[in-house]
Write a protein that holds these residues in place. Structure first.
Motif, PDB file in Angstrom:
ATOM      1  N   ASN A  37      49.454  42.672  27.059  1.00 49.72           N
ATOM      2  CA  ASN A  37      48.522  43.095  26.108  1.00 49.72           C
ATOM      3  C   ASN A  37      47.253  42.293  26.141  1.00 49.72           C
ATOM      4  O   ASN A  37      47.296  41.219  26.891  1.00 49.72           O
ATOM      5  CB  ASN A  37      49.163  42.453  24.697  1.00 49.72           C
ATOM      6  CG  ASN A  37      50.406  43.440  24.355  1.00 49.72           C
ATOM      7  OD1 ASN A  37      50.568  44.362  24.587  1.00 49.72           O
ATOM      8  ND2 ASN A  37      51.358  42.702  23.414  1.00 49.72           N
ATOM      9  N   GLY A  38      46.210  42.890  25.769  1.00 54.52           N
ATOM     10  CA  GLY A  38      45.148  42.220  25.967  1.00 54.52           C
ATOM     11  C   GLY A  38      44.035  42.203  24.676  1.00 54.52           C
ATOM     12  O   GLY A  38      44.110  43.240  24.143  1.00 54.52           O
ATOM     13  N   LYS A  50      46.595  28.099  23.006  1.00 52.31           N
ATOM     14  CA  LYS A  50      47.007  29.285  22.557  1.00 52.31           C
ATOM     15  C   LYS A  50      45.982  29.792  21.173  1.00 52.31           C
ATOM     16  O   LYS A  50      45.607  28.897  20.554  1.00 52.31           O
ATOM     17  CB  LYS A  50      48.363  29.378  22.052  1.00 52.31           C
ATOM     18  CG  LYS A  50      49.182  28.718  23.160  1.00 52.31           C
ATOM     19  CD  LYS A  50      49.506  29.664  24.287  1.00 52.31           C
ATOM     20  CE  LYS A  50      50.573  29.203  25.243  1.00 52.31           C
ATOM     21  NZ  LYS A  50      50.430  30.275  26.371  1.00 52.31           N
ATOM     22  N   TYR A 103      47.705  42.187  14.442  1.00 48.70           N
ATOM     23  CA  TYR A 103      48.287  41.411  15.655  1.00 48.70           C
ATOM     24  C   TYR A 103      49.228  40.254  14.944  1.00 48.70           C
ATOM     25  O   TYR A 103      49.378  39.226  15.611  1.00 48.70           O
ATOM     26  CB  TYR A 103      46.983  40.406  16.021  1.00 48.70           C
ATOM     27  CG  TYR A 103      46.076  41.351  16.831  1.00 48.70           C
ATOM     28  CD1 TYR A 103      46.179  42.096  18.018  1.00 48.70           C
ATOM     29  CD2 TYR A 103      44.767  41.208  16.238  1.00 48.70           C
ATOM     30  CE1 TYR A 103      45.197  42.856  18.642  1.00 48.70           C
ATOM     31  CE2 TYR A 103      43.760  42.257  16.930  1.00 48.70           C
ATOM     32  CZ  TYR A 103      43.995  43.039  18.178  1.00 48.70           C
ATOM     33  OH  TYR A 103      43.161  43.560  18.628  1.00 48.70           O
ATOM     34  N   GLN A 111      52.058  37.540  17.217  1.00 48.19           N
ATOM     35  CA  GLN A 111      51.542  37.301  18.713  1.00 48.19           C
ATOM     36  C   GLN A 111      50.988  36.204  18.625  1.00 48.19           C
ATOM     37  O   GLN A 111      50.065  35.789  17.866  1.00 48.19           O
ATOM     38  CB  GLN A 111      50.574  38.664  18.906  1.00 48.19           C
ATOM     39  CG  GLN A 111      51.429  40.047  19.193  1.00 48.19           C
ATOM     40  CD  GLN A 111      50.449  41.093  19.797  1.00 48.19           C
ATOM     41  OE1 GLN A 111      49.129  40.771  19.375  1.00 48.19           O
ATOM     42  NE2 GLN A 111      51.091  41.907  20.235  1.00 48.19           N
ATOM     43  N   TRP A 168      48.489  34.569  21.451  1.00 47.60           N
ATOM     44  CA  TRP A 168      47.617  34.898  22.623  1.00 47.60           C
ATOM     45  C   TRP A 168      47.467  33.699  23.475  1.00 47.60           C
ATOM     46  O   TRP A 168      47.113  32.530  23.111  1.00 47.60           O
ATOM     47  CB  TRP A 168      46.457  35.568  22.129  1.00 47.60           C
ATOM     48  CG  TRP A 168      46.631  36.611  21.524  1.00 47.60           C
ATOM     49  CD1 TRP A 168      46.747  36.706  19.899  1.00 47.60           C
ATOM     50  CD2 TRP A 168      46.562  37.857  21.771  1.00 47.60           C
ATOM     51  NE1 TRP A 168      47.047  38.051  19.600  1.00 47.60           N
ATOM     52  CE2 TRP A 168      46.753  38.723  20.514  1.00 47.60           C
ATOM     53  CE3 TRP A 168      46.329  38.570  22.999  1.00 47.60           C
ATOM     54  CZ2 TRP A 168      46.789  40.218  20.816  1.00 47.60           C
ATOM     55  CZ3 TRP A 168      46.363  40.012  23.199  1.00 47.60           C
ATOM     56  CH2 TRP A 168      46.652  40.734  21.740  1.00 47.60           C
ATOM     57  N   LEU A 203      41.892  37.187  26.079  1.00 45.41           N
ATOM     58  CA  LEU A 203      43.246  36.859  25.784  1.00 45.41           C
ATOM     59  C   LEU A 203      44.028  37.609  26.348  1.00 45.41           C
ATOM     60  O   LEU A 203      44.158  38.904  26.201  1.00 45.41           O
ATOM     61  CB  LEU A 203      43.419  36.766  24.261  1.00 45.41           C
ATOM     62  CG  LEU A 203      42.305  36.045  23.611  1.00 45.41           C
ATOM     63  CD1 LEU A 203      42.385  36.198  21.824  1.00 45.41           C
ATOM     64  CD2 LEU A 203      42.511  34.359  23.791  1.00 45.41           C
ATOM     65  N   GLY A 204      45.310  37.338  26.775  1.00 48.77           N
ATOM     66  CA  GLY A 204      46.514  37.828  27.316  1.00 48.77           C
ATOM     67  C   GLY A 204      47.739  37.533  26.156  1.00 48.77           C
ATOM     68  O   GLY A 204      47.877  36.436  25.667  1.00 48.77           O
ATOM     69  N   GLY A 205      48.345  38.494  25.588  1.00 49.50           N
ATOM     70  CA  GLY A 205      49.309  38.302  24.636  1.00 49.50           C
ATOM     71  C   GLY A 205      50.713  38.577  24.896  1.00 49.50           C
ATOM     72  O   GLY A 205      51.209  39.190  26.069  1.00 49.50           O
ATOM     73  N   THR A 206      51.440  37.929  23.956  1.00 49.14           N
ATOM     74  CA  THR A 206      52.941  37.941  24.386  1.00 49.14           C
ATOM     75  C   THR A 206      53.609  38.014  22.640  1.00 49.14           C
ATOM     76  O   THR A 206      52.923  37.570  22.015  1.00 49.14           O
ATOM     77  CB  THR A 206      53.520  36.600  24.888  1.00 49.14           C
ATOM     78  OG1 THR A 206      53.399  35.556  24.044  1.00 49.14           O
ATOM     79  CG2 THR A 206      53.208  36.734  26.282  1.00 49.14           C
ATOM     80  N   ASN A 207      54.458  38.731  22.516  1.00 46.86           N
ATOM     81  CA  ASN A 207      55.316  38.858  21.178  1.00 46.86           C
ATOM     82  C   ASN A 207      55.959  37.491  21.008  1.00 46.86           C
ATOM     83  O   ASN A 207      56.669  37.115  21.853  1.00 46.86           O
ATOM     84  CB  ASN A 207      56.069  40.256  21.089  1.00 46.86           C
ATOM     85  CG  ASN A 207      55.356  41.319  20.856  1.00 46.86           C
ATOM     86  OD1 ASN A 207      54.031  41.303  20.591  1.00 46.86           O
ATOM     87  ND2 ASN A 207      55.746  42.452  21.052  1.00 46.86           N
TER      88      ASN A 207
END
Length: 128
Positions: A69-70, A89, A97, A100, A102, A121-125
């Protein structure tokens, strides 16, 4: 007015009216646990941002980092009060969002106009 100044003014579309999403920057604190798996996230800076989908150039940067995700945010440059780092972070306070955290992939300061910082930003759940 010089032509280059005109282009610079017209390309900067972010202003106080577009910066309406609250974002929080957090940093990993000191590790006090026995197993040494990292510390707790500590809030370092909170501000309003212009949040938008990544551009093609931003997607190229995200693709090289292998991120799912971005998002791209633009904040006012806090100058000496806070300088974001790549291991910080970001939490975006928006229902779209939620859940999440980021990671900062790239920070792009504008050296000609120190008004804004563009952060990719690069995302993770959190649920993963």
């Amino acid at each position: 007015m010089i032509k280059s100044q005109k282009v610079l003014q017209s390309s900067n579309r972010t202003n106080n009216g577009t910066m309406r999403t609250s974002v929080t920057f957090k940093r990993v604190g000191p590790d006090t646990s026995f197993d040494g798996r990292g510390g707790e996230l500590i809030e370092k800076f909170k501000t309003l941002a212009d949040v938008y989908s990544p551009s093609n150039k931003d997607l190229t940067i995200l693709g090289s980092q292998n991120v799912k995700n971005g998002a791209t945010i633009k904040i006012r440059d806090p100058l000496t009060s806070y300088q974001p780092k790549n291991d910080d972070k970001v939490i975006i306070d928006d229902p779209r969002y939620s859940g999440q955290v980021w990671g900062i992939v790239d920070i792009q300061p504008d050296f000609h106009d120190r008004t804004f910082l563009k952060i990719i930003l690069g995302g993770t759940n959190l649920n993963d």
